[in-house]
Design a protein around this motif. Structure first.
Motif, PDB file in Angstrom:
ATOM      1  N   MET A   3      84.909 -71.008   1.604  1.00 19.04           N
ATOM      2  CA  MET A   3      84.784 -72.452   1.467  1.00 19.04           C
ATOM      3  C   MET A   3      86.158 -73.106   1.598  1.00 19.04           C
ATOM      4  N   SER A   4      86.204 -74.371   1.870  1.00 19.60           N
ATOM      5  CA  SER A   4      87.451 -75.064   2.164  1.00 19.60           C
ATOM      6  C   SER A   4      88.273 -75.308   0.905  1.00 19.60           C
ATOM      7  N   ASP A   5      89.562 -75.633   1.108  1.00 23.28           N
ATOM      8  CA  ASP A   5      90.447 -75.934  -0.011  1.00 23.28           C
ATOM      9  C   ASP A   5      89.968 -77.169  -0.772  1.00 23.28           C
ATOM     10  N   VAL A   6      89.362 -78.122  -0.047  1.00 21.37           N
ATOM     11  CA  VAL A   6      88.857 -79.324  -0.703  1.00 21.37           C
ATOM     12  C   VAL A   6      87.780 -78.943  -1.718  1.00 21.37           C
ATOM     13  N   ILE A   7      86.851 -78.054  -1.306  1.00 23.03           N
ATOM     14  CA  ILE A   7      85.789 -77.610  -2.219  1.00 23.03           C
ATOM     15  C   ILE A   7      86.382 -76.840  -3.383  1.00 23.03           C
ATOM     16  N   LYS A   8      87.337 -75.979  -3.088  1.00 19.23           N
ATOM     17  CA  LYS A   8      87.984 -75.202  -4.151  1.00 19.23           C
ATOM     18  C   LYS A   8      88.625 -76.121  -5.180  1.00 19.23           C
ATOM     19  N   ASP A   9      89.373 -77.105  -4.704  1.00 20.99           N
ATOM     20  CA  ASP A   9      90.047 -78.033  -5.617  1.00 20.99           C
ATOM     21  C   ASP A   9      89.039 -78.800  -6.467  1.00 20.99           C
ATOM     22  N   MET A  10      87.936 -79.203  -5.850  1.00 22.63           N
ATOM     23  CA  MET A  10      86.924 -79.955  -6.583  1.00 22.63           C
ATOM     24  C   MET A  10      86.273 -79.103  -7.664  1.00 22.63           C
ATOM     25  N   ILE A  11      85.939 -77.856  -7.332  1.00 22.16           N
ATOM     26  CA  ILE A  11      85.262 -76.976  -8.286  1.00 22.16           C
ATOM     27  C   ILE A  11      86.188 -76.558  -9.413  1.00 22.16           C
ATOM     28  N   THR A  12      87.401 -76.153  -9.096  1.00 17.75           N
ATOM     29  CA  THR A  12      88.329 -75.724 -10.145  1.00 17.75           C
ATOM     30  C   THR A  12      88.727 -76.900 -11.042  1.00 17.75           C
ATOM     31  N   ALA A  13      88.686 -78.118 -10.506  1.00 18.52           N
ATOM     32  CA  ALA A  13      89.000 -79.299 -11.317  1.00 18.52           C
ATOM     33  C   ALA A  13      87.957 -79.531 -12.402  1.00 18.52           C
ATOM     34  N   THR A  14      86.750 -78.952 -12.247  1.00 16.21           N
ATOM     35  CA  THR A  14      85.707 -79.096 -13.261  1.00 16.21           C
ATOM     36  C   THR A  14      85.800 -78.031 -14.350  1.00 16.21           C
ATOM     37  N   GLY A  15      86.793 -77.163 -14.260  1.00 17.27           N
ATOM     38  CA  GLY A  15      86.978 -76.154 -15.295  1.00 17.27           C
ATOM     39  C   GLY A  15      86.604 -74.746 -14.890  1.00 17.27           C
ATOM     40  N   ILE A  16      86.202 -74.553 -13.646  1.00 19.18           N
ATOM     41  CA  ILE A  16      85.893 -73.205 -13.152  1.00 19.18           C
ATOM     42  C   ILE A  16      87.205 -72.481 -12.851  1.00 19.18           C
ATOM     43  N   ASP A  17      87.405 -71.299 -13.464  1.00 23.19           N
ATOM     44  CA  ASP A  17      88.610 -70.519 -13.194  1.00 23.19           C
ATOM     45  C   ASP A  17      88.685 -70.124 -11.731  1.00 23.19           C
ATOM     46  N   GLU A  18      89.896 -69.985 -11.247  1.00 21.21           N
ATOM     47  CA  GLU A  18      90.083 -69.590  -9.856  1.00 21.21           C
ATOM     48  C   GLU A  18      89.485 -68.215  -9.585  1.00 21.21           C
ATOM     49  N   LYS A  19      89.524 -67.311 -10.558  1.00 20.55           N
ATOM     50  CA  LYS A  19      88.959 -65.974 -10.363  1.00 20.55           C
ATOM     51  C   LYS A  19      87.442 -66.045 -10.184  1.00 20.55           C
ATOM     52  N   VAL A  20      86.796 -66.903 -10.966  1.00 16.99           N
ATOM     53  CA  VAL A  20      85.349 -67.081 -10.829  1.00 16.99           C
ATOM     54  C   VAL A  20      85.036 -67.654  -9.454  1.00 16.99           C
ATOM     55  N   TYR A  21      85.829 -68.616  -9.040  1.00 20.86           N
ATOM     56  CA  TYR A  21      85.621 -69.242  -7.729  1.00 20.86           C
ATOM     57  C   TYR A  21      85.813 -68.227  -6.605  1.00 20.86           C
ATOM     58  N   GLU A  22      86.884 -67.453  -6.646  1.00 19.37           N
ATOM     59  CA  GLU A  22      87.178 -66.502  -5.568  1.00 19.37           C
ATOM     60  C   GLU A  22      86.105 -65.428  -5.466  1.00 19.37           C
ATOM     61  N   LEU A  23      85.647 -64.922  -6.608  1.00 17.56           N
ATOM     62  CA  LEU A  23      84.578 -63.919  -6.583  1.00 17.56           C
ATOM     63  C   LEU A  23      83.305 -64.520  -6.007  1.00 17.56           C
ATOM     64  N   SER A  24      83.010 -65.749  -6.368  1.00 18.38           N
ATOM     65  CA  SER A  24      81.806 -66.414  -5.881  1.00 18.38           C
ATOM     66  C   SER A  24      81.845 -66.610  -4.369  1.00 18.38           C
ATOM     67  N   THR A  25      82.979 -67.031  -3.847  1.00 16.50           N
ATOM     68  CA  THR A  25      83.083 -67.246  -2.400  1.00 16.50           C
ATOM     69  C   THR A  25      83.036 -65.926  -1.640  1.00 16.50           C
ATOM     70  N   GLU A  26      83.580 -64.881  -2.233  1.00 12.53           N
ATOM     71  CA  GLU A  26      83.499 -63.553  -1.606  1.00 12.53           C
ATOM     72  C   GLU A  26      82.040 -63.111  -1.474  1.00 12.53           C
ATOM     73  N   ILE A  27      81.280 -63.312  -2.546  1.00 12.36           N
ATOM     74  CA  ILE A  27      79.857 -62.947  -2.512  1.00 12.36           C
ATOM     75  C   ILE A  27      79.105 -63.808  -1.510  1.00 12.36           C
ATOM     76  N   LEU A  28      79.389 -65.091  -1.504  1.00  9.14           N
ATOM     77  CA  LEU A  28      78.713 -65.998  -0.579  1.00  9.14           C
ATOM     78  C   LEU A  28      78.954 -65.606   0.872  1.00  9.14           C
ATOM     79  N   ASP A  29      80.167 -65.208   1.193  1.00  7.19           N
ATOM     80  CA  ASP A  29      80.488 -64.803   2.568  1.00  7.19           C
ATOM     81  C   ASP A  29      79.653 -63.609   3.016  1.00  7.19           C
ATOM     82  N   GLY A  30      79.279 -62.762   2.071  1.00  8.98           N
ATOM     83  CA  GLY A  30      78.494 -61.577   2.417  1.00  8.98           C
ATOM     84  C   GLY A  30      77.002 -61.822   2.510  1.00  8.98           C
ATOM     85  N   LEU A  31      76.580 -63.058   2.290  1.00  4.18           N
ATOM     86  CA  LEU A  31      75.147 -63.367   2.279  1.00  4.18           C
ATOM     87  C   LEU A  31      74.689 -64.159   3.498  1.00  4.18           C
ATOM     88  N   LYS A  32      75.540 -64.339   4.460  1.00  4.90           N
ATOM     89  CA  LYS A  32      75.212 -65.199   5.592  1.00  4.90           C
ATOM     90  C   LYS A  32      73.978 -64.732   6.349  1.00  4.90           C
TER      91      LYS A  32
END
Length: 428
Positions: free
Chosen positions: A1-30
């Motif tokens: 996902m884009s940096d804009v999405i990352k910034d928006m999600i982490t700004a809501t209190g989601i840790d960067e580690k949670v975000y990175e793991l989530s995007t890794e999983i999402l990439d494998g589900l295409k």
């Protein structure tokens, strides 16, 4: 996902580690998600064609009041449902207040004193236990002389065919198959599995009524149980087929005799389907059905994403992340009550309605154990919307479902993990 999405999600209190793991999983589900989209496309055209073939028009969106005589919108929409699910008839009414009520109407309408219900897949869902009388309740079928027996699944969760054959007798009038897992960790049944079971049952007793509790399964596969021999399929309009727009209601689709029997129970003998004012909700019910294939696909993607993410965190998911799906429910064994509560807090915090509310376990009507529910929904209790619930008992499994859009479902799951991190219940 884009940096804009990352910034928006982490700004809501989601840790960067949670975000990175989530995007890794999402990439494998295409590729997996592309297959879901193809099924959704087929089901979307199926619904569209049914509405076109029945000449559903603007005049059908107007409501009726009072007795509801000559409500052409209601009647046309029921023909649309029958066409979509390939049945002889359908009863689609806002007077049906829940999935349990729809099942109750179908059972009471088609059973008489001395008849017996057989469940070939083990115990029925908690709320249906009271309807049948397994758990004593006022007005149950047991009070009217209807009996019940069940055949438990084998250890590998397959049907005990020998046990089913032995259980069917001269009093067996109706077979009740629950497609979804309910509050259980057994697998949900695919349409193909249900079809094989129905054939087996009909070979033994051709005139037995087979009813499938279809809740949470509509439009997940290309076919429905009514296309593989079920005499009735029953569900709720605030789950899949309501598409997040229906404010209330349930459906019963099946043979003309079964549906007419159910209608006589819903209203009264001699009136049946001829009465029941639509009260102006035909538009929402019809538009919800039209949206349902796409909404169901979004919820299904959310369930798969949840299973993958929680498996990576070391929890057991049912179905497993790579399993094929036949409904939108995702169970995760968390093992501890505080993890269940944190999960539900995360889902509630991600809700568009009542996000500030903290869910707590309570003695919910129809259940034997305290139940915790997270459901900040536009329609109260609508489990096609982002929601989670769990009975507070071993193995402390939480049941996640819904998400009108995949981004919302994904964010809710991420926030459920974040709540556990914040409470120091899990660590990386």
């Amino acid at each position: 996902m884009s940096d804009v999405i990352k910034d928006m999600i982490t700004a809501t209190g989601i840790d960067e580690k949670v975000y990175e793991l989530s995007t890794e999983i999402l990439d494998g589900l295409k590729e997996r998600f592309e297959r879901i989209d193809r099924i959704s496309f087929v089901n979307q055209i199926k619904v569209l064609n049914a509405m076109r073939d029945e000449r559903f028009g603007e005049e059908h969106l107007a409501g009726s009041t009072g007795y509801g005589y000559n409500d052409t919108g209601r009647d046309t929409l029921e023909r649309v449902y029958a066409r979509v699910f390939k049945t002889e008839d359908a009863l689609v009414r806002q007077q049906i207040v829940s999935g349990t009520h729809a099942l109750t109407v179908a059972l009471f309408g088609n059973l008489r004193p001395g008849d017996e219900i057989l469940s070939p897949c083990g115990g029925v869902y908690d709320t249906l236990q009271g309807v049948i009388g397994i758990r004593p309740e006022r007005g149950s079928l047991a009070e009217y002389g209807v009996t019940y027996r069940q055949v438990d699944l084998k250890a590998d969760h397959s049907f005990d065919l020998d046990g089913i054959r032995a259980a069917i007798n001269e009093h067996t009038k109706l077979i009740e198959i629950q497609r979804s897992r309910g509050y259980d960790v057994r697998p949900s049944f695919t349409v193909a599995q249900i079809g094989e079971l129905i054939k087996f049952i009909k070979d033994i007793k051709p005139d037995v009524i087979v009813m499938v509790d279809n809740c949470y399964g509509e439009f997940v596969e290309l076919k429905e149980p009514s296309e593989v021999g079920a005499d009735m399929i029953v569900g709720s309009l605030i789950k899949n087929p309501g598409g997040g727009l229906s404010p209330i209601g349930g459906y019963i689709c099946g043979t003309k005799e079964c549906v007419e029997n159910a209608a006589a129970r819903l209203t009264s003998p001699g009136l049946g389907k001829e009465v029941g004012a639509s009260l102006g909700v035909t538009r929402q019910i019809a538009q919800g059905l039209f949206m349902s294939p796409t909404v169901t696909a979004s919820a299904l993607k959310g369930a798969i994403f949840a299973s993958k993410l929680y498996e990576r965190l070391g929890f057991k998911a049912h179905p497993a992340g790579d399993d094929e799906r036949t409904d939108i429910i995702q169970a995760v064994e968390l093992g501890r009550p505080e993890l269940v509560e944190a999960f539900c807090e995360g889902i509630q915090a991600a809700a568009p309605v009542d996000s500030y509310v903290k869910p707590i376990p309570w003695d919910m009507p129809g259940y034997d154990d305290p139940v915790i529910m997270a459901a900040g929904a536009f329609t109260g209790g609508a489990s096609i919307e982002l929601s989670a619930d769990a009975p507070m008992k071993e193995p402390y499994a939480v049941y996640f479902q819904g998400g009108l859009t995949f981004p919302h479902a994904m964010y809710g799951i991420m926030l459920s993990v974040q709540k556990m991190v914040d409470k120091k219940l899990i660590s990386w």
